[in-house]
Design an enzyme around this catalytic site. Structure first.
Site, short mmCIF file in Angstrom:
data_model
loop_
_atom_site.label_atom_id
_atom_site.label_comp_id
_atom_site.label_asym_id
_atom_site.label_seq_id
_atom_site.Cartn_x
_atom_site.Cartn_y
_atom_site.Cartn_z
N ASP A 477 35.35 -44.15 9.67
CA ASP A 477 33.92 -43.92 9.46
C ASP A 477 33.13 -45.20 9.76
OD1 ASP A 477 31.65 -42.58 8.67
OD2 ASP A 477 32.36 -42.09 6.66
N ASP A 547 27.25 -34.58 9.39
CA ASP A 547 27.36 -34.38 7.94
C ASP A 547 26.62 -33.12 7.52
OD1 ASP A 547 28.96 -36.48 7.41
OD2 ASP A 547 27.42 -37.78 6.56
#
Ligand code: DGJ
Length: 727
Positions: A477, A547
């Site tokens: 990430d 997301d």
């Protein structure tokens, strides 16, 4: 293989061609490289389209006695400042006297019978199905050599380009701009398509008419960014199904720019490369600098044709061959289930439910290390939190193994929290200068990846987790953009050079890890699709593209990203309702269908799911397993755009043409929409198909030209699915 690149001495042309496309460059006056054609294959080119030059006011003449001959009127393969071109230069190089180096002239060329690899940068993988033309030029006054690289493939409608500068003088020079490709073409093109977005709204389509003037997109954020990912297309009367489309992308993950310039004579220039705003690179004597590769696609079959080009090229020449077409695990990720509240007990419960429901992998997301209970601490402290996992992660991994479930782990390796142990031991590892207090974003700083110690630390940390736990998967990430681009250790690196050095350092780390652990599936993430580009695709066979897990919003995000990225590289998860990002409640059926349109997984509370929901999940996973190879390894076509209508539709057509799955998502119910009809081209029009669900029989021709009518019930967010088999 037929020869792909020819130099025709009589006509003075370099001709790159396979049986689909041609790219033609004229060497004029034995000095200048003039662009003559890029598009459909031409076997015999005789300068039919060579513009008739005319004397024009303001033009600067290259030849004293030819007032109609000026760079301003010529379609060029590269361009420099101060030489009468006046359009956007593809090169800006300053000599040590602060003068621009501008007068490059042809020296010679070389043809290689393969593609080329680039030092320190991801590149289209080495292939013998390709040939490469290298054209050498020199500015004799400045003693700077320019090399232009062109690679063409026998089985692809893609050409890659790259530019290399070598300083042959005795003094340093300064590169301020180096485009990977600059193309003057397509005088009549009407529109430019690019994508824009932000967190949770990635890959939104923009279409603009090309007006006179200069249009630029790109990123100066240290990452390719969700704002303007590195993809543009230029088209003439095109739609998904037909028309000429020229597509451009950059194999790079940092600051980039795409420049489109329509000049006063209606000529069109398209440039791609490192973002020149705030960029500079000092080249000492005898040093070279090579640009990232640009990827140029030509399609005669509209945007779907462009997609076929990119999907094929990315699958065959970019994605790690180890993972191309390899079964991708159906995983359950802990993030939207527990957020930071993870523990041995919870994860073991997740494993139990995952086992019961048919999942193949459990991924432990953020929150497992240091004192990480929210985003305010512990990045860099990659030791297991003993309060949450008293028996270490080994016990969880063993538990999963016993249930035949693989285990994956989340990291954000490039970051450091101001509140961490690491910052106390190594304050000098923070990316910053010595005067300003660095800015925080999501309460974190960047690590200075240009520091060798930091590179080793990241490689060592990730390696030890892979080896000690036998990890099969890592989610990598990166949740902020760059400020304070300086190194305390390498303080000689200029801020204008730092961001590119950072990306090169990141590539070095990724290269090392991917090479060392080819069996590990690395998933790319940057708050979703914040660094979704061909450079990352080279290392990461798949990306968490957003997301935003809402099954309505995801339609456009997926639709946009599918323009370039193969379906197996785009992950999507079924999540809970009301959706955590939008508050919207969409039926399980539609959410499952949307996630099943990509590389599918889950991030919902499967522990506390009611038995009725568990049954649905079980059935869904079972069904996806039976269709997975068709979804992930087939030809993908977009049929109806969420950017233009209330309906999103797409199709997966088996490579042998014998089977297809079609999804049709109809969003809001509208009273006046009586007929929900979709036409489905690309099937065999002479064949007959059965829909395996309804057992209806259709001819390929009727589906293509009359379409299929679907039920249009009084309900929002419905989905229809066809599973067609050729009879
Ligand atoms: C951002 C990612 O996109 C999410 O999926 C999740 O991993 C969080 N970071 C964790 O902090």
């Amino acid at each position: 293989m037929n020869q792909l690149i020819h130099y025709n001495q009589e006509k003075n042309i370099f001709h790159l061609s396979n049986n689909k496309i041609s790219y033609i460059i004229e060497l004029e006056n034995n000095d200048y490289l003039i662009h003559r054609h890029w598009g459909k294959v031409i076997d015999n080119y005789n300068f039919s389209n060579k513009p008739k030059l005319k004397k024009r006011t303001f033009a600067a003449n290259l030849k004293e006695h030819e007032q109609d001959y000026s760079f301003e009127f010529l379609p060029l393969e590269f361009s420099t400042l101060d030489n009468g071109d006046f359009r956007s230069p593809s090169l800006k190089i300053l000599n040590s006297d602060n003068q621009y180096i501008t007068r490059f002239k042809y020296v010679n060329y070389k043809i290689l019978d393969n593609s080329v690899t680039l030092d320190n940068l991801p590149h289209a993988r080495l292939s013998e199905k390709a040939e490469t033309l290298i054209i050498y030029l020199i500015d004799n006054t400045g003693q700077v050599e320019l090399q232009l690289f062109y690679t063409i493939y026998s089985d692809s409608n893609i050409i890659t380009r790259s530019t290399k500068i070598t300083n042959k003088s005795t003094a340093p020079i300064e590169i301020e701009k180096i485009s990977s490709s600059s193309t003057d073409v397509l005088y009549e093109s009407q529109e430019v398509r690019s994508f824009s977005g932000t967190h949770q709204r990635e890959f939104q389509l923009n279409t603009k008419k090309i007006e006179p003037g200069l249009y630029k997109t790109g990123s100066n954020r240290g990452a390719s960014g969700p704002q303007h990912p590195p993809f543009v297309s230029i088209a003439r009367d095109a739609n998904e199904f037909q028309g000429e489309v020229y597509g451009f992308s950059l194999l790079y993950s940092g600051n980039h720019e795409e420049i489109i310039e329509r000049d006063q004579y209606n000529q069109l220039r398209i440039q791609l490369g490192l973002n020149s705003d705030g960029f500079s690179w000092t080249l000492e004597s005898n040093q070279s600098f090579q640009s990232p590769q640009a990827i140029l696609s030509y399609s005669q079959e509209g945007y779907n044709g462009q997609t076929q080009n990119f999907h094929h090229f990315f699958q065959n020449y970019i994605i790690n061959p180890e993972w191309n077409n390899k079964k991708r695990p159906i995983l359950i990720n802990s993030w939207e289930m527990t957020y930071f509240d993870v523990s041995e007990k919870i994860i073991k419960n997740v494993i139990n439910s995952a086992h019961e429901l048919g999942f193949e992998m459990v991924v432990l997301d953020d929150g497992w290390f240091g004192e990480r209970n929210d985003s305010s601490s512990s990045l860099g402290d990659w030791t297991v939190n003993k309060e949450k996992f008293p028996n270490g992660l080994e016990s969880v991994v063993e538990y999963a193994e016993n249930k035949n479930i693989d285990f994956g782990l989340w990291f954000e390796p490039e970051m450091i929290s101001p509140n961490s142990k690491l910052i106390n031991t190594h304050p000098e590892w923070v990316m910053r200068n010595s005067t300003y207090e660095p800015l925080q974003s999501r309460r974190q700083y960047f690590l200075d990846l240009t520091n060798k110690e930091v590179q080793d630390f990241i490689i060592m940390t990730i390696s030890s987790y892979i080896e000690n736990l036998g990890l099969k998967y890592i989610k990598w990430d990166m949740n902020r953009h760059m400020t304070d681009p300086y190194s305390l250790i390498n303080s000689n690196i200029k801020s204008s050079t730092f961001m590119h050095k950072y990306v090169l350092s990141l590539y070095y780390i990724l290269d090392t890890l991917v090479d060392k652990y080819p069996q590990v599936l690395f998933e790319n993430c940057s708050s979703g699709g914040g660094r979704l580009d061909p450079g990352m695709l080279y290392y990461f066979p798949q990306t968490w593209i957003s997301d935003n897990t809402d099954a309505f919003d995801r339609q456009s995000i997926f639709y946009g990203a599918s323009n370039f990225f193969p379906i197996s590289s785009l992950t999507a998860h079924v999540s809970d309702v009301p959706n955590h990002q939008t508050g919207r409640s969409i039926s399980f059926n539609t959410r499952a269908a949307l996630a099943s349109s990509s590389n599918m997984g889950y991030e919902m509370d499967i522990i506390n799911a009611e038995s009725n929901l568990k049954d649905k999940i079980k059935r869904h996973i079972n069904n996806y397993k039976s269709e997975r190879s068709l979804i992930l390894d087939s030809k993908f076509y977009r049929l109806s755009s969420p950017f233009e209508s209330n309906i999103s539709s797409w199709m997966y057509l088996a490579n042998n043409g014998g089977e297809a799955i079609v999804y049709v998502f109809r969003n809001l119910y509208k009273i006046n929409n009586l007929n929900l009809n979709i036409r489905i081209p690309y099937l065999d029009e002479n064949a007959v198909y059965i829909d395996l669900n309804t057992k209806h029989i259709y001819s390929g021709a009727e589906i293509a030209h009359s379409g299929i009518a679907f039920e249009n019930p009084k309900q929002d967010f419905i989905v229809h699915k066809l599973h067609l088999r050729k009879l």
